[in-house]
Design a protein around this motif. Structure first.
Motif, mmCIF file in Angstrom:
data_model
loop_
_atom_site.group_PDB
_atom_site.id
_atom_site.type_symbol
_atom_site.label_atom_id
_atom_site.label_comp_id
_atom_site.label_asym_id
_atom_site.label_seq_id
_atom_site.Cartn_x
_atom_site.Cartn_y
_atom_site.Cartn_z
ATOM 1 N N ILE A 2 0.851 -1.185 0.000
ATOM 2 C CA ILE A 2 0.000 0.000 0.000
ATOM 3 C C ILE A 2 0.885 1.232 0.000
ATOM 4 C CG2 ILE A 2 -1.638 1.377 1.342
ATOM 5 C CD1 ILE A 2 -3.023 -1.051 2.113
ATOM 6 N N GLU A 3 0.541 2.181 -0.873
ATOM 7 C CA GLU A 3 1.336 3.395 -0.939
ATOM 8 C C GLU A 3 0.443 4.616 -0.996
ATOM 9 O OE1 GLU A 3 4.392 2.507 -3.908
ATOM 10 O OE2 GLU A 3 5.321 4.389 -3.237
ATOM 11 N N LEU A 4 0.721 5.560 -0.100
ATOM 12 C CA LEU A 4 0.017 6.837 -0.125
ATOM 13 C C LEU A 4 1.030 7.898 -0.486
ATOM 14 C CD1 LEU A 4 -1.979 7.099 3.224
ATOM 15 C CD2 LEU A 4 -2.764 6.309 1.013
ATOM 16 N N GLU A 5 0.671 8.776 -1.412
ATOM 17 C CA GLU A 5 1.562 9.876 -1.725
ATOM 18 C C GLU A 5 0.769 11.164 -1.718
ATOM 19 O OE1 GLU A 5 4.431 8.454 -4.872
ATOM 20 O OE2 GLU A 5 4.336 10.617 -5.261
ATOM 21 N N SER A 6 1.124 12.079 -0.842
ATOM 22 C CA SER A 6 0.448 13.379 -0.741
ATOM 23 C C SER A 6 -1.070 13.242 -0.730
ATOM 24 C CB SER A 6 0.823 14.270 -1.925
ATOM 25 O OG SER A 6 2.139 14.660 -1.807
ATOM 26 N N CYS A 46 -9.833 6.354 4.295
ATOM 27 C CA CYS A 46 -9.255 6.473 2.955
ATOM 28 C C CYS A 46 -8.639 5.147 2.518
ATOM 29 C CB CYS A 46 -8.184 7.564 2.927
ATOM 30 S SG CYS A 46 -8.860 9.232 3.024
ATOM 31 N N LEU A 47 -7.941 4.480 3.435
ATOM 32 C CA LEU A 47 -7.314 3.201 3.099
ATOM 33 C C LEU A 47 -8.351 2.132 2.784
ATOM 34 C CD1 LEU A 47 -4.489 2.983 5.822
ATOM 35 C CD2 LEU A 47 -4.235 3.488 3.384
ATOM 36 N N MET A 48 -9.585 2.330 3.273
ATOM 37 C CA MET A 48 -10.650 1.360 3.051
ATOM 38 C C MET A 48 -11.568 1.787 1.913
ATOM 39 S SD MET A 48 -10.675 -1.245 5.199
ATOM 40 C CE MET A 48 -12.392 -1.772 5.233
ATOM 41 N N ILE A 63 -2.900 0.269 -4.096
ATOM 42 C CA ILE A 63 -2.886 -0.995 -3.373
ATOM 43 C C ILE A 63 -2.470 -2.080 -4.357
ATOM 44 C CG2 ILE A 63 -4.244 -2.663 -2.057
ATOM 45 C CD1 ILE A 63 -6.070 -0.439 -1.195
ATOM 46 N N ASP A 64 -1.460 -2.839 -4.001
ATOM 47 C CA ASP A 64 -0.905 -3.863 -4.905
ATOM 48 C C ASP A 64 -0.594 -3.268 -6.273
ATOM 49 O OD1 ASP A 64 -1.408 -5.631 -2.848
ATOM 50 O OD2 ASP A 64 -3.349 -6.238 -3.668
ATOM 51 N N GLY A 65 -0.117 -2.047 -6.297
ATOM 52 C CA GLY A 65 0.246 -1.420 -7.562
ATOM 53 C C GLY A 65 -0.924 -0.830 -8.331
ATOM 54 N N ARG A 66 -2.151 -1.054 -7.843
ATOM 55 C CA ARG A 66 -3.313 -0.490 -8.541
ATOM 56 C C ARG A 66 -3.650 0.872 -7.986
ATOM 57 N NH1 ARG A 66 -8.439 -4.269 -8.721
ATOM 58 N NH2 ARG A 66 -9.433 -2.378 -9.505
ATOM 59 N N ASP A 67 -3.915 1.816 -8.875
ATOM 60 C CA ASP A 67 -4.285 3.152 -8.425
ATOM 61 C C ASP A 67 -5.718 3.122 -7.912
ATOM 62 O OD1 ASP A 67 -4.636 5.802 -7.953
ATOM 63 O OD2 ASP A 67 -4.947 6.322 -10.062
ATOM 64 N N MET A 68 -5.891 3.431 -6.625
ATOM 65 C CA MET A 68 -7.224 3.354 -6.031
ATOM 66 C C MET A 68 -7.825 4.727 -5.744
ATOM 67 S SD MET A 68 -7.851 0.153 -5.983
ATOM 68 C CE MET A 68 -9.339 0.009 -4.994
ATOM 69 N N ALA A 69 -7.057 5.794 -6.018
ATOM 70 C CA ALA A 69 -7.549 7.133 -5.681
ATOM 71 C C ALA A 69 -8.833 7.445 -6.443
ATOM 72 C CB ALA A 69 -6.484 8.184 -5.967
ATOM 73 N N THR A 70 -8.917 6.906 -7.656
ATOM 74 C CA THR A 70 -10.094 7.192 -8.476
ATOM 75 C C THR A 70 -10.970 5.952 -8.649
ATOM 76 O OG1 THR A 70 -8.732 6.719 -10.398
ATOM 77 C CG2 THR A 70 -8.980 9.037 -9.785
ATOM 78 N N ALA A 71 -10.712 4.926 -7.825
ATOM 79 C CA ALA A 71 -11.429 3.661 -7.995
ATOM 80 C C ALA A 71 -12.914 3.812 -7.691
ATOM 81 C CB ALA A 71 -10.825 2.600 -7.084
ATOM 82 N N THR A 72 -13.721 2.979 -8.339
ATOM 83 C CA THR A 72 -15.161 3.002 -8.095
ATOM 84 C C THR A 72 -15.483 2.138 -6.882
ATOM 85 O OG1 THR A 72 -15.497 1.035 -9.416
ATOM 86 C CG2 THR A 72 -15.638 3.163 -10.563
#
Ligand SMILES: Nc1ncnc2c1ncn2[C@@H]1O[C@H](COP(=O)(O)OP(=O)(O)OP(=O)(O)O)[C@@H](O)[C@H]1O
Ligand SMILES: Nc1ncnc2c1ncn2[C@@H]1O[C@H](COP(=O)(O)OP(=O)(O)O)[C@@H](O)[C@H]1O
Ligand code: SF4
Ligand SMILES: [Mg+2]
Ligand SMILES: [Mg+2]
Lengths: 324, 262
Positions: A2-6, A46-48, A63-72
């Motif tokens: 899991i990676e959060l950036e700004s 946010c992580l959930m 998460i696992d390399g997938r961008d989740m910021a814009t995930a549905t």
């Protein structure tokens, strides 16, 4: 993993979370501490993928390399309970009072993993054993109100583990419990993370509990991550004035008692109180309460300054005096 | 100054009948508190610790004479509260007041806090100088007299606890019973409230019974400690002794939970 950036979360103009950076790998045990309102729950949500709709999110979350910021919501449902799962602050609110706890725990298995009822039941049983519920056979058939606070919290942990998540987030899992039970739940979470090689994010304002359960710690204030590093080191030699204040305010039995004049010793405190979100200074969030504040602190935001490998804090004092 | 105790608790016992399991059996009885005893002088603080269900709040309710014991006595300035007529008891009530755990639950959300703070005065039929006394109490707990006109939701958790304390001291009591008064607060706010209680004690010479499940908190404010488990007194003595050399394994567990290194 899991990676959060700004990552930031705004309600209108007010930031409940400001530029959060975080990396969580398998097996990490991370503590997040700070007073109420510091943004701990917001970060967890946010992580959930469960931040309230009124929150405006910016930044990167993968998460696992997938961008989740814009995930549905559909993408998130795939992630939740199988990759990330959460134990919430209020155990009673998180359990359906009209359902037997066994059915509640089996539900995600039936839903996400297409297990048969018999398979799900067997797994629920072994989960109840794993989280230390006595007489698990009987307990599966009970309703939440028939259990104590500690037992309910164990059920919630079993529920969170139902689909073998890679990351478990526990938001104030012990706050509603009394000291002895809290201690056992803390140790249980720590043990589960180790045995399952699962990452654990342990959110609490109980510093003693975080010290027991985690290896790394992030200290939050006013939506900012103000200090981070190995838990034992940060608690032993805090570098950010807020962390110092927080640790100093903890009652220490060794310091208790009366002085030579018979006057009882007062506890060190942080002056004032946390301002509401919209009243926080734009620069360092701690300005106004900080005992060593500099003239420009309230207006200029301090950058995160590494002080040692894996350690650092966001404070003008650190960035200006320089560190090796 | 006399050496007579402000509060003396002797052999206090309280049993509760639980619901009957079947018509044929007698209702089971739970002994919530058994044979508790201690004495407290003005200006002194007794800490009561124990895990959930150990009988701490039961002890508090008996001291406050909210309910009656099955055995034992509560002597406040020498008079046995449970032997008095309700009239006589009402006359003494202003002398002992209580601060509760959940300040939000104990403040009426639809009333300005000035009204809530004045409640004990109304209960005692003291109707004079109410505004002045509310203002005085607010200042004593570090709030502003103008805050009397605000509603509970306009305050933070720590401020609400200050309001609850203001309400408890408005009758100028000699004894304060605080039941988990700081348990719901963050450490930094908790430290402020503990200091406030110490200040008030110095200024007003209050005797205090301070209840908490957190032994570190209790140690910071108490002269003596009483440890309860399942209604029984496990140990009692000077706070420093109990912390340095806890006799009972249960007390050691409480110490460990408080984050002390033993
Ligand atoms: N009115 C009542 N009827 C029946 N049982 C009661 C009643 N009041 C208290 N009890 C029982 O008495 C015991 C002691 O309760 P008490 O409220 O004094 O505990 P406590 O030490 O204050 O716990 P906590 O830390 O959870 O507040 C408990 O087992 C409780 O369930
Ligand atoms: N839905 C919301 N609308 C507006 N403000 C919110 C909302 N949820 C949380 N906040 C604000 O965001 C800040 C951080 O809250 P939270 O993450 O719950 O803090 P913590 O868990 O550290 O106590 C607080 O000031 C809170 O009032
Ligand atoms: S940046 Fe300034 S106000 Fe903020 S913690 Fe450091 S010294 Fe204090
Ligand atoms: Mg929270
Ligand atoms: Mg109680």
């Amino acid at each position: 993993m899991i990676e959060l950036e700004s990552l930031s979360a705004h309600f209108g103009n007010a930031a409940a979370l400001r530029d959060a950076n975080l990396q969580i790998r398998r097996g990490d045990r991370l503590g997040i501490v700070g007073e109420s309102g510091s943004g701990k729950t917001m970060l967890a949500l946010c992580l959930m993928g469960m931040a309230p709709d009124s929150a405006h999110l910016t930044g990167r979350l993968s998460i696992d390399g997938r961008d989740m910021a814009t995930a549905t919501e559909r993408d998130w449902r795939q992630m939740r309970s199988r990759r990330v799962a959460m134990v919430f602050q209020e155990p009673m609110a998180a359990l359906n009072p009209l359902r037997r706890v066994g059915d509640t725990v089996m539900e995600p298995m039936l839903l996400h993993e297409n297990l048969s009822r018999a398979e799900a039941r067997a797994r629920a049983l072994s989960l109840f054993e794993e989280v230390g519920i006595l007489n698990p056979e009987q307990r599966l058939r009970q309703f939440p109100h028939e259990m104590s606070g500690g037992q309910r919290q164990r059920v919630l942990i079993a529920l969170a583990l139902a689909c073998n998540p890679a990351l478990l987030i526990a938001d104030e899992p012990t706050t509603a419990l009394d000291a002895n039970v809290a201690l056992r739940i803390t140790d249980l979470l720590q043990r589960l993370a180790r045995e399952r090689d699962m990452a654990l994010v342990f959110i609490s304002h109980d510093l003693a509990a975080v010290a027991r359960a985690t290896q790394e710690i992030v200290v939050m204030y006013g939506g900012d991550m103000v200090e981070r590093g190995p838990t034992a080191e940060v608690l032993a030699t805090p570098q950010h004035p807020y962390t110092k204040g927080l640790l100093g305010a903890r009652p220490d039995p060794a310091e208790a008692g009366r002085d030579a004049n018979g006057k009882r010793r007062r506890l060190p405190t942080i002056p004032g109180s946390v301002p509401p979100l919209h009243g926080l200074p734009q620069g360092c969030r701690f300005a106004g309460r900080c005992p060593v504040e500099l003239a420009h602190c309230a207006d200029q935001r301090p950058v995160f300054t590494p002080t040692e490998p894996g350690r650092g804090a966001a404070c003008h004092l650190l960035s200006e005096t320089g560190h090796d | 100054m006399t050496d007579a105790p402000l509060l003396e608790v002797r052999n206090l016992t309280r049993r509760y009948k639980l619901p009957r399991q079947s018509l044929l059996r007698r209702s089971p009885v739970l002994t919530a508190l058994e044979g508790a005893g201690f004495s407290l002088r003005a200006g002194e603080t007794l800490g009561v610790v124990g895990e959930s269900g150990s009988g701490k709040s039961t002890l508090a309710r008996l001291i406050m004479a909210f309910e009656r014991p099955d055995a034992g006595e509560v002597l406040f300035n020498g008079s046995d509260l449970h032997a008095l007529s309700s009239e006589e008891l009402r006359g003494l009530r202003r002398g002992f007041q209580m601060v509760f755990q959940d300040p939000f639950g104990s403040l009426n959300p639809r009333r300005r806090i000035g009204w809530s703070i004045a409640e004990p005065l109304r209960a005692n039929g003291e109707e004079t100088q109410v505004t002045y006394r509310v203002a005085e109490a607010l200042e004593q707990v570090g709030l502003h007299p103008a805050d009397a006109g605000k509603y509970p939701h306009e305050f933070s958790g720590g401020q609400r606890q200050r309001i609850a304390i203001a309400r408890a001291i408005i009758t100028k009591p000699a004894l304060l019973v605080a039941d988990e008064a700081v348990s719901a607060l963050d450490v930094s706010v908790q430290a402020q409230i503990l200091n406030l209680l110490m200040d008030l004690q110095d200024d007003l010479g209050l005797g205090m019974v301070f209840i908490s499940h957190d032994l570190a908190v209790v140690a910071s404010i108490c002269d003596r400690v009483l440890v309860l488990q399942h209604g029984k007194t496990l140990e009692s003595g000077p706070a420093a002794d109990v912390l340095r050399a806890p006799e009972h394994p249960y007390t050691k567990t409480l110490l460990k939970a408080a984050g002390a290194h033993t």
